[in-house]
Each structure stands twice: as C-alpha cells, then as structure tokens.
Design a protein around this motif. Structure first.
Motif, mmCIF file in Angstrom:
data_model
loop_
_atom_site.group_PDB
_atom_site.id
_atom_site.type_symbol
_atom_site.label_atom_id
_atom_site.label_comp_id
_atom_site.label_asym_id
_atom_site.label_seq_id
_atom_site.Cartn_x
_atom_site.Cartn_y
_atom_site.Cartn_z
ATOM 1 N N TYR A 133 4.878 -10.341 -0.342
ATOM 2 C CA TYR A 133 3.616 -10.826 -0.910
ATOM 3 C C TYR A 133 2.943 -9.737 -1.744
ATOM 4 O O TYR A 133 3.153 -8.547 -1.520
ATOM 5 C CB TYR A 133 2.665 -11.252 0.221
ATOM 6 C CG TYR A 133 3.217 -12.384 1.053
ATOM 7 C CD1 TYR A 133 2.996 -13.707 0.697
ATOM 8 C CD2 TYR A 133 4.004 -12.119 2.179
ATOM 9 C CE1 TYR A 133 3.524 -14.749 1.440
ATOM 10 C CE2 TYR A 133 4.539 -13.159 2.936
ATOM 11 C CZ TYR A 133 4.288 -14.471 2.563
ATOM 12 O OH TYR A 133 4.822 -15.494 3.298
ATOM 13 N N HIS A 134 2.121 -10.176 -2.699
ATOM 14 C CA HIS A 134 1.207 -9.233 -3.350
ATOM 15 C C HIS A 134 0.240 -8.732 -2.280
ATOM 16 O O HIS A 134 -0.272 -9.519 -1.484
ATOM 17 C CB HIS A 134 0.368 -9.930 -4.424
ATOM 18 C CG HIS A 134 1.094 -10.265 -5.689
ATOM 19 N ND1 HIS A 134 2.003 -11.281 -5.778
ATOM 20 C CD2 HIS A 134 1.001 -9.714 -6.931
ATOM 21 C CE1 HIS A 134 2.458 -11.357 -7.028
ATOM 22 N NE2 HIS A 134 1.865 -10.406 -7.748
ATOM 23 N N PHE A 135 -0.057 -7.440 -2.284
ATOM 24 C CA PHE A 135 -1.116 -6.925 -1.416
ATOM 25 C C PHE A 135 -2.473 -7.189 -2.061
ATOM 26 O O PHE A 135 -3.459 -7.481 -1.385
ATOM 27 C CB PHE A 135 -0.950 -5.421 -1.197
ATOM 28 C CG PHE A 135 0.364 -5.046 -0.570
ATOM 29 C CD1 PHE A 135 0.943 -5.844 0.410
ATOM 30 C CD2 PHE A 135 1.025 -3.883 -0.959
ATOM 31 C CE1 PHE A 135 2.157 -5.493 0.993
ATOM 32 C CE2 PHE A 135 2.232 -3.534 -0.379
ATOM 33 C CZ PHE A 135 2.807 -4.334 0.596
ATOM 34 N N ALA B 60 2.699 -14.806 -3.304
ATOM 35 C CA ALA B 60 4.117 -14.447 -3.131
ATOM 36 C C ALA B 60 4.550 -13.392 -4.152
ATOM 37 O O ALA B 60 4.136 -13.422 -5.315
ATOM 38 C CB ALA B 60 4.984 -15.689 -3.261
ATOM 39 N N TRP B 61 5.361 -12.457 -3.680
ATOM 40 C CA TRP B 61 5.966 -11.453 -4.557
ATOM 41 C C TRP B 61 7.369 -11.980 -4.869
ATOM 42 O O TRP B 61 8.067 -12.400 -3.947
ATOM 43 C CB TRP B 61 6.050 -10.112 -3.811
ATOM 44 C CG TRP B 61 6.401 -8.918 -4.646
ATOM 45 C CD1 TRP B 61 7.632 -8.343 -4.777
ATOM 46 C CD2 TRP B 61 5.503 -8.132 -5.440
ATOM 47 N NE1 TRP B 61 7.558 -7.252 -5.601
ATOM 48 C CE2 TRP B 61 6.264 -7.097 -6.025
ATOM 49 C CE3 TRP B 61 4.135 -8.208 -5.724
ATOM 50 C CZ2 TRP B 61 5.704 -6.137 -6.868
ATOM 51 C CZ3 TRP B 61 3.579 -7.257 -6.561
ATOM 52 C CH2 TRP B 61 4.357 -6.234 -7.124
ATOM 53 N N PRO B 62 7.771 -11.993 -6.140
ATOM 54 C CA PRO B 62 9.033 -12.673 -6.477
ATOM 55 C C PRO B 62 10.233 -12.103 -5.704
ATOM 56 O O PRO B 62 10.358 -10.885 -5.565
ATOM 57 C CB PRO B 62 9.178 -12.396 -7.979
ATOM 58 C CG PRO B 62 7.786 -12.115 -8.447
ATOM 59 C CD PRO B 62 7.089 -11.445 -7.311
ATOM 60 N N MET C 1 -3.857 -5.670 -12.291
ATOM 61 C CA MET C 1 -3.448 -4.646 -11.332
ATOM 62 C C MET C 1 -2.879 -5.378 -10.120
ATOM 63 O O MET C 1 -3.632 -5.855 -9.255
ATOM 64 C CB MET C 1 -4.642 -3.767 -10.926
ATOM 65 C CG MET C 1 -5.332 -3.038 -12.080
ATOM 66 S SD MET C 1 -4.349 -1.725 -12.822
ATOM 67 C CE MET C 1 -3.681 -2.563 -14.264
ATOM 68 N N HIS C 2 -1.569 -5.526 -10.107
ATOM 69 C CA HIS C 2 -0.890 -6.192 -8.994
ATOM 70 C C HIS C 2 -0.106 -5.136 -8.233
ATOM 71 O O HIS C 2 0.622 -4.350 -8.831
ATOM 72 C CB HIS C 2 0.089 -7.256 -9.504
ATOM 73 C CG HIS C 2 -0.579 -8.476 -10.055
ATOM 74 N ND1 HIS C 2 0.099 -9.668 -10.251
ATOM 75 C CD2 HIS C 2 -1.863 -8.700 -10.442
ATOM 76 C CE1 HIS C 2 -0.746 -10.572 -10.741
ATOM 77 N NE2 HIS C 2 -1.935 -10.006 -10.874
ATOM 78 N N VAL C 3 -0.272 -5.130 -6.919
ATOM 79 C CA VAL C 3 0.465 -4.174 -6.089
ATOM 80 C C VAL C 3 1.158 -4.938 -4.972
ATOM 81 O O VAL C 3 0.557 -5.799 -4.319
ATOM 82 C CB VAL C 3 -0.470 -3.094 -5.487
ATOM 83 C CG1 VAL C 3 0.328 -2.087 -4.652
ATOM 84 C CG2 VAL C 3 -1.244 -2.375 -6.593
ATOM 85 N N SER D 298 0.546 -3.647 -13.940
ATOM 86 C CA SER D 298 1.164 -2.683 -13.006
ATOM 87 C C SER D 298 2.419 -3.204 -12.329
ATOM 88 O O SER D 298 3.293 -2.437 -11.931
ATOM 89 C CB SER D 298 0.150 -2.302 -11.922
ATOM 90 O OG SER D 298 -0.157 -3.427 -11.116
ATOM 91 N N MET D 299 2.507 -4.513 -12.203
ATOM 92 C CA MET D 299 3.589 -5.101 -11.416
ATOM 93 C C MET D 299 4.943 -4.718 -12.003
ATOM 94 O O MET D 299 5.177 -4.891 -13.189
ATOM 95 C CB MET D 299 3.434 -6.615 -11.425
ATOM 96 C CG MET D 299 4.282 -7.318 -10.415
ATOM 97 S SD MET D 299 3.800 -9.043 -10.379
ATOM 98 C CE MET D 299 4.999 -9.660 -9.224
ATOM 99 N N GLY D 300 5.803 -4.164 -11.169
ATOM 100 C CA GLY D 300 7.125 -3.757 -11.631
ATOM 101 C C GLY D 300 7.190 -2.307 -12.055
ATOM 102 O O GLY D 300 8.276 -1.778 -12.259
HETATM 103 CU CU LIG Z 1 2.043 -9.954 -9.742
#
Ligand SMILES: [Cu+2]
Length: 247
Positions: A153-155, A144-146, A173-175, A223-225
């Motif tokens: 969702y996270h890809f 889940a993406w917040p 590395m979250h996208v 990376s997230m954000g």
């Molecule tokens: Cu994340």
C-alpha cells in the motif's frame, strides 16, 4: 394480639418478595466508574496555519510556493513511551486518514500513565504492507501500491500544485515500500488520566520538505518509483508530527 401480629406478617411478606425480586434484577452497570473511550485526532498545519486546500498560499523550505489538493495516509504502531514507572503502551491501529474529512478515531480505553513521548509509523508495518492484507474498502483499494512495483500500500499520498517558473504544476509525493517507511518521533511528556481524553497528532506539512533534506519540488515532483526521492521524504517525515494529550 391480632393487631400486633398482622403488621409483622406483612413486613415479612414484603421483605420476602422485595428481596427475591431484587435478586432477580440484573446488576445495574456502574456507569460513573466505566472509563470513557479515548480518541485519536489528526490535525494538519503548515508551520502553524491550519491546512486549507486548493490555494497556492504555502511556501516550503526550498522557497517554492505550493498548494495542497489531496492528502491521505496511514498511521500505525503508536508507541507511548512510559516514564516514572509506567510501561510503554502500544496502540497498533492501523488507522487510515484522509485530511479532507479527518474524524476522531476511537482508541478504546487508554490507561492512566506518565509518558515522555511517542513513536509512530507513518504507514503500515511490514506484515500489513502486503497486497490484500487490509480489508477491501474503497480507501484501502485506492491506496494500493502496484504489484509490479512490489505490492502492498501507499503509506502516504500528498498532492498539490507548485509554482514552477511561474507556471502552476502538479506534484505527487507518494511513498510506499518497507524500506521507505517513515518512523516518526514525537518528544514531549504528557500524563493520561485513564478516563477518555484525546491524543492529538499534529502533522506539519512543511516538515515533509524541510529536514534533514531540503526537498526541491522543481527537481522531483513525482516521487513514486524514485528511491532517492522516497528516501528523502521518509527521513523528512520522521519529525513532521507532534503529539499532545487533551484530558
Ligand atoms: Cu502512487
């Protein structure tokens, strides 16, 4: 006269019951002509070496030594690009894959055809990138993406350690988010048989850090954000996969 008649009667009775019995039997399945299901396989490499987890043994394009501790992602909308009269064939998915225990995924029947390559989403199409759009499996919940960051969702989650000034340091590395959805292009012709076979995708993790942006883990290990970092990762992932068909 009796001797000639009785065998004829017996033959008639046999034929009658034999025929009627045969008519009641279900038609046996034509197993030799039923096509076998095709499979989807994802293999993970770092410039040709099979992925091994938890070891600081890889070097990326920026010259940084790193390890991989965790890798999971979605794939969807795999479009096989037809050639020689074969129309495109779109396999929608989505498929969730955890690299630590990747298994072959059943694609069902894959038709015979000639193809010049494929495209694919590393992630989810916008219609599915909405909180709650996927079944509430543990995997999907963990991806889940917040909601405060837009939901969905996270890809991909690609995590490990890298050497920062000789100190092992974590990276993630979250996208996610539709604008950072990687659209992957895989060149190379192949011909499917229409009976089984495996579409094998190979994900080269060094491509995540390579082109068109040399990604420096020292200047962005989370990376997230970050729109800038997720934009670089989206572009780099576009050519991170290759595809082959194994008959
Ligand atoms: Cu994340």
């Amino acid at each position: 006269m009796r001797n000639r008649f009785l065998p004829t009667l017996a033959t008639c009775i046999f034929l009658f019951f034999g025929t009627s019995c045969r008519q009641d039997e279900p038609v046996p399945p034509a197993s030799p002509s039923s096509p076998a299901p095709a499979m989807l396989r994802v293999a993970y490499v770092v410039d040709g070496q099979p992925l091994a987890f938890d070891t600081l043994m890889y070097t990326n394009e920026g010259g940084t030594v790193y390890s991989v501790t965790h890798l999971e992602h979605y794939l969807s909308e795999l479009v096989l690009i037809g050639s020689g009269g074969t129309p495109n064939d779109t396999l929608h998915g989505p498929w969730y894959v955890n690299a630590a225990n990747a298994v072959d995924l059943d694609l069902g029947t894959l038709r015979a055809g000639q193809y010049s390559g494929a495209t694919m989403l590393l992630g989810l199409p916008p219609a599915l990138n909405v909180t709650g759009a996927l079944p509430n499996t543990l995997a999907n919940i963990n991806m889940a993406w917040p909601d405060p960051m837009g939901g969905g969702y996270h890809f991909i989650k690609f995590e490990g350690h890298f050497m920062a000034a000789e100190v092992p340091t974590g990276f993630a590395m979250h996208v996610g988010k539709n604008e950072f959805l990687p659209v992957c292009t895989m060149l190379g012709s192949f011909t499917t048989t229409g009976n089984g076979g495996t579409l094998k995708l190979t994900f080269n993790l060094n491509e995540v850090f390579r082109t068109p942006h040399i990604y420096d883990l020292n200047s962005g290990n989370y990376s997230m954000g970050s729109m800038a970092l997720m934009g670089q990762l989206r572009d780099n992932c576009a050519n991170a996969f290759t595809l082959e068909y194994l008959p």
